[in-house]
Each structure stands twice: as C-alpha cells, then as structure tokens.
Motif scaffolding. Structure first.
Motif, short mmCIF file in Angstrom:
data_model
loop_
_atom_site.label_atom_id
_atom_site.label_comp_id
_atom_site.label_asym_id
_atom_site.label_seq_id
_atom_site.Cartn_x
_atom_site.Cartn_y
_atom_site.Cartn_z
N UNK A 106 -4.23 98.00 24.70
CA UNK A 106 -5.21 98.99 24.29
C UNK A 106 -4.54 100.10 23.48
N UNK A 107 -5.18 100.46 22.36
CA UNK A 107 -4.65 101.52 21.51
C UNK A 107 -4.86 102.88 22.18
N UNK A 108 -3.82 103.68 22.24
CA UNK A 108 -3.89 105.02 22.82
C UNK A 108 -4.32 106.00 21.73
N UNK A 109 -5.62 106.19 21.62
CA UNK A 109 -6.18 107.02 20.56
C UNK A 109 -5.69 108.46 20.63
N UNK A 110 -5.68 109.04 21.83
CA UNK A 110 -5.27 110.44 21.99
C UNK A 110 -3.83 110.66 21.55
N UNK A 111 -2.94 109.74 21.94
CA UNK A 111 -1.53 109.91 21.59
C UNK A 111 -1.30 109.75 20.09
N UNK A 112 -2.04 108.84 19.46
CA UNK A 112 -1.92 108.68 18.01
C UNK A 112 -2.32 109.96 17.30
N UNK A 113 -3.38 110.58 17.76
CA UNK A 113 -3.82 111.82 17.12
C UNK A 113 -2.85 112.96 17.41
N UNK A 114 -2.33 112.98 18.64
CA UNK A 114 -1.38 114.05 18.99
C UNK A 114 -0.11 113.96 18.15
N UNK A 116 -0.05 112.67 15.19
CA UNK A 116 -0.47 112.56 13.78
C UNK A 116 0.00 111.23 13.19
N UNK A 117 -0.22 110.20 13.98
CA UNK A 117 0.25 108.85 13.64
C UNK A 117 -0.97 108.01 13.29
N UNK A 118 -1.06 107.56 12.03
CA UNK A 118 -2.26 106.86 11.61
C UNK A 118 -2.08 105.34 11.62
N UNK A 119 -3.17 104.63 11.36
CA UNK A 119 -3.14 103.17 11.44
C UNK A 119 -2.31 102.54 10.33
N UNK A 120 -2.22 103.20 9.19
CA UNK A 120 -1.36 102.69 8.12
C UNK A 120 0.10 102.67 8.58
N UNK A 121 0.52 103.75 9.25
CA UNK A 121 1.88 103.80 9.80
C UNK A 121 2.08 102.71 10.84
N UNK A 122 1.09 102.57 11.73
CA UNK A 122 1.20 101.58 12.80
C UNK A 122 1.31 100.16 12.25
N UNK A 123 0.42 99.81 11.33
CA UNK A 123 0.42 98.45 10.79
C UNK A 123 1.69 98.17 9.98
N UNK A 124 2.18 99.19 9.26
CA UNK A 124 3.41 99.02 8.49
C UNK A 124 4.59 98.74 9.40
#
Length: 229
Positions: A106-114, A116-124
């Motif tokens: 499961x994607x941790x939405x809160x931690x990604x926002x905290x 400032x980590x976006x989906x482009x960074x994650x997928x890369x």
C-alpha cells in the motif's frame, strides 16, 4: 604586460593549489562523503566549493582567507562523522530516518506528501531497481540519502508486464489510455465497478495483465464501511 602576466600566473597557481587541496580534503572526509551524500554533506561540499572559487576569483586577497574556513569545515565534518559512528542517537539526529513509502503493497500517501516525494520520482527510482510494475512491490523505503530501497512481493513475477499508469494523484493520464486504446468513459465505468465514484478518489491506478490495479486515497479508504479509523 608583465603585471598582467603575473596576475594570470597567480590565478593558474591558485587554481592548481585549490584543486589539490579540495582533493585532499575530500579524501580525508572519506569515501562515504562521495558515494552517499546526506543533506549536511551536500551543504559542506557546496560551501567548500564556493570558498575555493572565491580564492581563485579574488586573487588579490590572501589565499589563507579561504584555506582556513575550508580546513575548519573539514575538521567539523570529520568530527561529526566520528561522533556518528560512536553514538547511534546522534547518527539518527544528523542523518534522519528512512521513510516508508510503500508498506505491505500500500502506498503511504501521507509520507509521500511529507517528504514532497511525487509519483514521477517513485516510478523513476523503481525503474532504476528494474521494477516496472508498482504492484510487484511489498515494501519501499526512502533512505536519508534519497535512495529507494525496494523489497518485492514473494509472488512477484520474474519478468512482470509493464504497468501503464492511468491515474496519478486523482488525475487521468490520457497518454496511458491512448497507449491502451481505451477511453475515459471506459476507465470511469471500471472505477464504478469497485465503488469508486470519481478519479479524484484514486491515488494511483495502473493497468497490467488485463486488470486495473487501484490504490485509493486514504480519506476514501477510511470512508468505506468497516474501514479502520
């Protein structure tokens, strides 16, 4: 002409000296400083670089005005590194903690926002780990140095089919739909089959293996009957 030549010679000698000095400083700091830069390491490196540039540009000033603070920064950095090796609490304070980006698939939405980590960074960063399908990931940790550590699911295929992103943070990815030869109406109809009213409720949705893989936003998951608060 002789004065101008003397100035040029002074700049050349300062450049060579600063190059040698920085090389020695970085060697003393250790290989970790080169391979795994933390935020503090990066700040020190930039400051040392700036001081070296000033020493070359302002050739009319004493070179010791730049050498002294550079050596001081080196001593501080070496001292902090030694302290980090000996005291675990200090190390955690200086380097920080890993951030859990994906937990049990499961994607941790809160931690990604905290972070400032976006989906482009994650997928890369997943692609750099040769992971082409987010649904193959069991755990993903964002390390203090910015690198992503990934643990695949036990049943993950050795050669998984590439997942095509269709919704990222509530926004429909039309390029993905075009690649699949699908329409927005088809996507909305598929979402309704899973009791999702609109794309804005979806954090991430991809298509692979003939199926949609949906990660709902946290507020949507909590609003479902029987969901944990």
């Amino acid at each position: 002409m002789s004065i101008q030549l003397s100035v040029y010679l002074n700049i050349i000698l300062r450049t060579l000296f600063m190059y040698a000095l920085i090389t020695v400083i970085f060697r003393i700091m250790g290989k970790r400083e080169i391979g795994e830069l933390s935020i503090l390491d990066l700040v020190v490196f930039i400051m040392i670089g700036e001081m070296a540039v000033l020493a070359i540009e302002k050739h009319y000033l004493s070179i010791w005005d730049s050498i002294l603070p550079m050596l001081l920064l080196m001593a501080i950095q070496v001292g902090l590194a030694f302290l980090s090796l000996k005291v675990s609490r200090f190390r955690k304070l200086m380097d920080g903690h890993p951030s859990i980006i994906i937990f049990q698939g499961k994607i941790n939405e809160k931690e990604m926002r905290r972070q400032r980590y976006n989906f482009d960074d994650l997928m890369m960063q997943l692609r750099e780990k040769e992971v082409w399908n987010l649904n193959e990931v069991e755990y993903a940790l964002l390390e203090p140095n910015g690198k992503l550590s990934v643990l695949k699911k036990e049943n993950a295929a050795k050669k998984p089919e590439r997942a095509v992103p269709l919704i990222i943070d509530g926004e429909i990815q039309r390029e993905g739909l075009k690649e699949l030869g699908k329409t927005e109406d088809w996507l909305l109809a598929e979402l309704k089959k899973t009791d999702i009213a609109e794309p804005g409720d979806v954090l991430f949705c991809s298509y692979s293996g003939g199926n949609l893989h949906i990660h709902e936003k946290e507020r949507k998951r909590k609003s479902r009957p029987g969901a944990n608060a």
